[in-house]
Design a protein around this motif. Structure first.
Motif, PDB file in Angstrom:
ATOM      1  N   ASP A  12      86.718 143.128   5.254  1.00 14.36           N
ATOM      2  CA  ASP A  12      86.461 141.879   5.977  1.00 14.36           C
ATOM      3  C   ASP A  12      85.913 140.761   5.105  1.00 14.36           C
ATOM      4  O   ASP A  12      86.105 139.582   5.409  1.00 14.36           O
ATOM      5  CB  ASP A  12      85.473 142.131   7.124  1.00 14.36           C
ATOM      6  CG  ASP A  12      86.069 142.965   8.246  1.00 14.36           C
ATOM      7  OD1 ASP A  12      87.301 142.925   8.403  1.00 14.36           O
ATOM      8  OD2 ASP A  12      85.306 143.650   8.947  1.00 14.36           O
ATOM      9  N   VAL A  13      85.209 141.110   4.037  1.00  9.94           N
ATOM     10  CA  VAL A  13      84.583 140.073   3.209  1.00  9.94           C
ATOM     11  C   VAL A  13      84.862 140.345   1.741  1.00  9.94           C
ATOM     12  O   VAL A  13      85.061 141.491   1.325  1.00  9.94           O
ATOM     13  CB  VAL A  13      83.055 140.004   3.441  1.00  9.94           C
ATOM     14  CG1 VAL A  13      82.751 139.704   4.906  1.00  9.94           C
ATOM     15  CG2 VAL A  13      82.359 141.285   3.006  1.00  9.94           C
ATOM     16  N   GLU A  14      84.879 139.272   0.955  1.00 13.43           N
ATOM     17  CA  GLU A  14      85.149 139.390  -0.467  1.00 13.43           C
ATOM     18  C   GLU A  14      83.874 139.492  -1.287  1.00 13.43           C
ATOM     19  O   GLU A  14      83.904 139.929  -2.447  1.00 13.43           O
ATOM     20  CB  GLU A  14      85.953 138.179  -0.947  1.00 13.43           C
ATOM     21  CG  GLU A  14      87.341 138.083  -0.314  1.00 13.43           C
ATOM     22  CD  GLU A  14      88.104 136.877  -0.802  1.00 13.43           C
ATOM     23  OE1 GLU A  14      87.482 136.018  -1.488  1.00 13.43           O
ATOM     24  OE2 GLU A  14      89.305 136.782  -0.516  1.00 13.43           O
ATOM     25  N   ARG A  15      82.771 139.069  -0.693  1.00 12.38           N
ATOM     26  CA  ARG A  15      81.496 139.116  -1.411  1.00 12.38           C
ATOM     27  C   ARG A  15      80.362 139.193  -0.398  1.00 12.38           C
ATOM     28  O   ARG A  15      80.555 138.973   0.790  1.00 12.38           O
ATOM     29  CB  ARG A  15      81.306 137.881  -2.289  1.00 12.38           C
ATOM     30  CG  ARG A  15      81.019 136.602  -1.504  1.00 12.38           C
ATOM     31  CD  ARG A  15      80.702 135.447  -2.447  1.00 12.38           C
ATOM     32  NE  ARG A  15      80.099 134.333  -1.751  1.00 12.38           N
ATOM     33  CZ  ARG A  15      80.777 133.379  -1.133  1.00 12.38           C
ATOM     34  NH1 ARG A  15      82.099 133.416  -1.114  1.00 12.38           N
ATOM     35  NH2 ARG A  15      80.140 132.395  -0.530  1.00 12.38           N
ATOM     36  N   LEU A  16      79.187 139.495  -0.894  1.00 12.03           N
ATOM     37  CA  LEU A  16      77.992 139.550  -0.061  1.00 12.03           C
ATOM     38  C   LEU A  16      76.913 138.733  -0.765  1.00 12.03           C
ATOM     39  O   LEU A  16      76.518 139.044  -1.886  1.00 12.03           O
ATOM     40  CB  LEU A  16      77.552 141.008   0.103  1.00 12.03           C
ATOM     41  CG  LEU A  16      76.617 141.367   1.256  1.00 12.03           C
ATOM     42  CD1 LEU A  16      77.216 140.976   2.601  1.00 12.03           C
ATOM     43  CD2 LEU A  16      76.311 142.855   1.224  1.00 12.03           C
ATOM     44  N   ASP A  17      76.441 137.684  -0.083  1.00 17.87           N
ATOM     45  CA  ASP A  17      75.437 136.811  -0.694  1.00 17.87           C
ATOM     46  C   ASP A  17      74.021 137.352  -0.541  1.00 17.87           C
ATOM     47  O   ASP A  17      73.134 136.969  -1.312  1.00 17.87           O
ATOM     48  CB  ASP A  17      75.539 135.411  -0.081  1.00 17.87           C
ATOM     49  CG  ASP A  17      76.856 134.740  -0.424  1.00 17.87           C
ATOM     50  OD1 ASP A  17      76.952 134.175  -1.529  1.00 17.87           O
ATOM     51  OD2 ASP A  17      77.798 134.800   0.391  1.00 17.87           O
ATOM     52  N   ALA A  18      73.812 138.206   0.428  1.00 15.95           N
ATOM     53  CA  ALA A  18      72.507 138.866   0.578  1.00 15.95           C
ATOM     54  C   ALA A  18      72.643 140.052   1.508  1.00 15.95           C
ATOM     55  O   ALA A  18      73.461 140.054   2.425  1.00 15.95           O
ATOM     56  CB  ALA A  18      71.451 137.900   1.126  1.00 15.95           C
ATOM     57  N   VAL A  19      71.820 141.055   1.245  1.00 14.79           N
ATOM     58  CA  VAL A  19      71.646 142.153   2.194  1.00 14.79           C
ATOM     59  C   VAL A  19      70.158 142.218   2.504  1.00 14.79           C
ATOM     60  O   VAL A  19      69.320 142.152   1.595  1.00 14.79           O
ATOM     61  CB  VAL A  19      72.157 143.503   1.648  1.00 14.79           C
ATOM     62  CG1 VAL A  19      71.525 143.860   0.312  1.00 14.79           C
ATOM     63  CG2 VAL A  19      71.899 144.613   2.668  1.00 14.79           C
ATOM     64  N   VAL A  20      69.830 142.313   3.778  1.00 14.39           N
ATOM     65  CA  VAL A  20      68.445 142.478   4.208  1.00 14.39           C
ATOM     66  C   VAL A  20      68.265 143.928   4.632  1.00 14.39           C
ATOM     67  O   VAL A  20      68.800 144.366   5.649  1.00 14.39           O
ATOM     68  CB  VAL A  20      68.093 141.522   5.370  1.00 14.39           C
ATOM     69  CG1 VAL A  20      66.628 141.718   5.789  1.00 14.39           C
ATOM     70  CG2 VAL A  20      68.331 140.064   4.965  1.00 14.39           C
ATOM     71  N   HIS A  21      67.521 144.675   3.820  1.00  9.90           N
ATOM     72  CA  HIS A  21      67.267 146.091   4.096  1.00  9.90           C
ATOM     73  C   HIS A  21      66.140 146.185   5.129  1.00  9.90           C
ATOM     74  O   HIS A  21      64.957 146.274   4.781  1.00  9.90           O
ATOM     75  CB  HIS A  21      66.867 146.824   2.814  1.00  9.90           C
ATOM     76  CG  HIS A  21      67.982 147.044   1.857  1.00  9.90           C
ATOM     77  ND1 HIS A  21      69.301 147.209   2.237  1.00  9.90           N
ATOM     78  CD2 HIS A  21      67.985 147.156   0.491  1.00  9.90           C
ATOM     79  CE1 HIS A  21      70.055 147.415   1.174  1.00  9.90           C
ATOM     80  NE2 HIS A  21      69.282 147.379   0.110  1.00  9.90           N
ATOM     81  N   ASN A  22      66.507 146.134   6.383  1.00 19.58           N
ATOM     82  CA  ASN A  22      65.533 146.064   7.466  1.00 19.58           C
ATOM     83  C   ASN A  22      65.489 147.322   8.328  1.00 19.58           C
ATOM     84  O   ASN A  22      64.430 147.674   8.851  1.00 19.58           O
ATOM     85  CB  ASN A  22      65.858 144.854   8.349  1.00 19.58           C
ATOM     86  CG  ASN A  22      65.240 144.968   9.725  1.00 19.58           C
ATOM     87  OD1 ASN A  22      64.075 144.643   9.925  1.00 19.58           O
ATOM     88  ND2 ASN A  22      66.018 145.449  10.692  1.00 19.58           N
ATOM     89  N   ALA A  23      66.599 147.985   8.520  1.00 19.22           N
ATOM     90  CA  ALA A  23      66.662 149.109   9.462  1.00 19.22           C
ATOM     91  C   ALA A  23      65.619 150.167   9.131  1.00 19.22           C
ATOM     92  O   ALA A  23      65.298 150.405   7.966  1.00 19.22           O
ATOM     93  CB  ALA A  23      68.059 149.734   9.436  1.00 19.22           C
ATOM     94  N   GLY A  24      65.092 150.785  10.166  1.00 22.91           N
ATOM     95  CA  GLY A  24      64.090 151.803   9.914  1.00 22.91           C
ATOM     96  C   GLY A  24      63.786 152.645  11.133  1.00 22.91           C
ATOM     97  O   GLY A  24      64.094 152.264  12.263  1.00 22.91           O
ATOM     98  N   VAL A  25      63.184 153.786  10.871  1.00 25.01           N
ATOM     99  CA  VAL A  25      62.755 154.710  11.912  1.00 25.01           C
ATOM    100  C   VAL A  25      61.242 154.842  11.817  1.00 25.01           C
ATOM    101  O   VAL A  25      60.690 154.985  10.715  1.00 25.01           O
ATOM    102  CB  VAL A  25      63.405 156.098  11.724  1.00 25.01           C
ATOM    103  CG1 VAL A  25      62.842 157.099  12.721  1.00 25.01           C
ATOM    104  CG2 VAL A  25      64.916 155.999  11.866  1.00 25.01           C
ATOM    105  N   ALA A  26      60.564 154.783  12.963  1.00 24.28           N
ATOM    106  CA  ALA A  26      59.117 154.989  13.012  1.00 24.28           C
ATOM    107  C   ALA A  26      58.812 156.014  14.099  1.00 24.28           C
ATOM    108  O   ALA A  26      59.126 155.788  15.270  1.00 24.28           O
ATOM    109  CB  ALA A  26      58.401 153.672  13.305  1.00 24.28           C
ATOM    110  N   LEU A  27      58.243 157.140  13.705  1.00 21.99           N
ATOM    111  CA  LEU A  27      57.883 158.192  14.652  1.00 21.99           C
ATOM    112  C   LEU A  27      56.364 158.223  14.813  1.00 21.99           C
ATOM    113  O   LEU A  27      55.623 158.093  13.834  1.00 21.99           O
ATOM    114  CB  LEU A  27      58.375 159.548  14.160  1.00 21.99           C
ATOM    115  CG  LEU A  27      59.887 159.681  13.913  1.00 21.99           C
ATOM    116  CD1 LEU A  27      60.208 161.076  13.402  1.00 21.99           C
ATOM    117  CD2 LEU A  27      60.668 159.391  15.183  1.00 21.99           C
TER     118      LEU A  27
END
Length: 318
Positions: free
Chosen positions: A96-111
């Motif tokens: 879908d995309v040719e490049r990525l200008d940023a990735v935000v590493h946000n996902a997480g699990v909290a138990l």
């Protein structure tokens, strides 16, 4: 030069345009990740929501598009707890995309409660998802990031990590598992990774930069409603009012990550968080925490993460 004089005036309500750029937000379907995606969507950029739940991603996409006229939002199925699935997720993104200008590493699990849980790969669930998943994902994303003129990897840590220290002999808490402490250590591991990643990117002469952020104190009860993604009741709003003196909602918790993606003043290796005691307020640069700046710990964590995931980030370029 002081941080204040080095940083231009920033307005969280008037973000710079980012038309033509592409940003991936892991866990962009809920919580802080949702508000990072919503705010970035208002800049004209294309936003990719990384989510393990396609239904929730669709709901979040609909919500963002309803609030941001002309928003460009798409989703990719992404399960950070399943390392073997990351290749397919990135291949889908590459179509879908040719490049990525940023990735935000946000996902997480909290138990909050025992017992200790593991991913399908046999890693402690919070460490495996929050840290190892993002470590391996970065390896997969490097070609897309390197294809952008000046991409950024933005790692969302936690204020809870400030008081934690890693046990390098028991990174996955097999001997001593305490859920809240394990969560804090998993976020600290993420932050170590973000700092060490930038050191290695600079050494390799890469155009990609790595910035670390934390949201301060961000509570659901102080977060504005985005039905059906998030609904705040009148009771929750009233009961949380006193806490607003010290902490904030997840919409404001998104501000440091958004600034780290967009602001030319944000540079690799920096740490950004809320202005007031690191807990609430507009985003600002703050000194990298002393224990987070220890290269020996970062090196040992990096080596362990490579061995646990099989992701080889030893050669970085771009």
């Amino acid at each position: 030069m002081s941080y204040r004089s080095a940083t231009p005036r920033w307005n969280v309500q008037r973000l710079p345009a980012a038309d033509g750029r592409v940003f991936l937000v892991t866990g962009g379907n809920a919580g802080i990740g949702y508000f990072v995606a919503e705010q970035l969507a208002a800049t004209g950029a294309t936003i990719v929501l990384g989510s393990r739940n396609p239904t929730k991603a669709e709901v979040a996409t609909t919500s963002i598009c309803a609030r941001v006229p002309g928003a460009r939002v798409r989703a990719v199925r992404l399960d950070l707890a399943d390392l073997s699935s990351l290749g397919k997720a990135v291949e889908s993104l590459e179509r879908d995309v040719e490049r990525l200008d940023a990735v935000v590493h946000n996902a997480g699990v909290a138990l909050d409660d025992p017992p200790r849980q593991e991913t399908g790969d046999g890693h402690e669930l919070m460490f495996g998802t929050n840290h190892l998943g993002h470590f391996a994902l970065t390896h997969r994303l490097m070609p897309l990031l390197s294809a952008a003129p000046a991409a950024r990897v933005v790692t969302v840590g936690s204020f809870a990590a400030k008081s934690e220290r890693l046990d390098l002999e028991d990174l996955e808490c097999r001997k001593d598992y305490q859920p809240k402490r394990t969560y804090g250590r998993s976020k600290l591991a993420q932050m170590y990774f973000g700092v060490e990643l930038d050191r290695r990117l600079r050494a390799a002469g890469s155009t990609v930069a790595s910035v670390v952020v934390h949201p301060g104190g961000a509570l659901d009860s102080l977060t504005p409603s985005r039905p059906p993604v998030h609904v705040r009741t009148a009771g929750a709003r009233l009961s949380a009012a006193p806490a607003a003196l010290l902490v904030q909602g997840k919409d404001a918790g998104a501000w440091p990550a958004v600034r780290a993606v967009l602001d030319p003043a944000a540079s690799g290796g920096q740490l950004w968080g809320p202005r007031v005691f690191g807990l609430r307020g507009e985003p600002r640069r703050e000194p990298v925490w002393k224990h987070l700046a220890d290269p020996r710990v970062a090196q040992r964590l990096w080596d362990a993460s490579r061995d646990l995931t099989g992701a080889d980030l030893s050669t970085l370029s771009g």
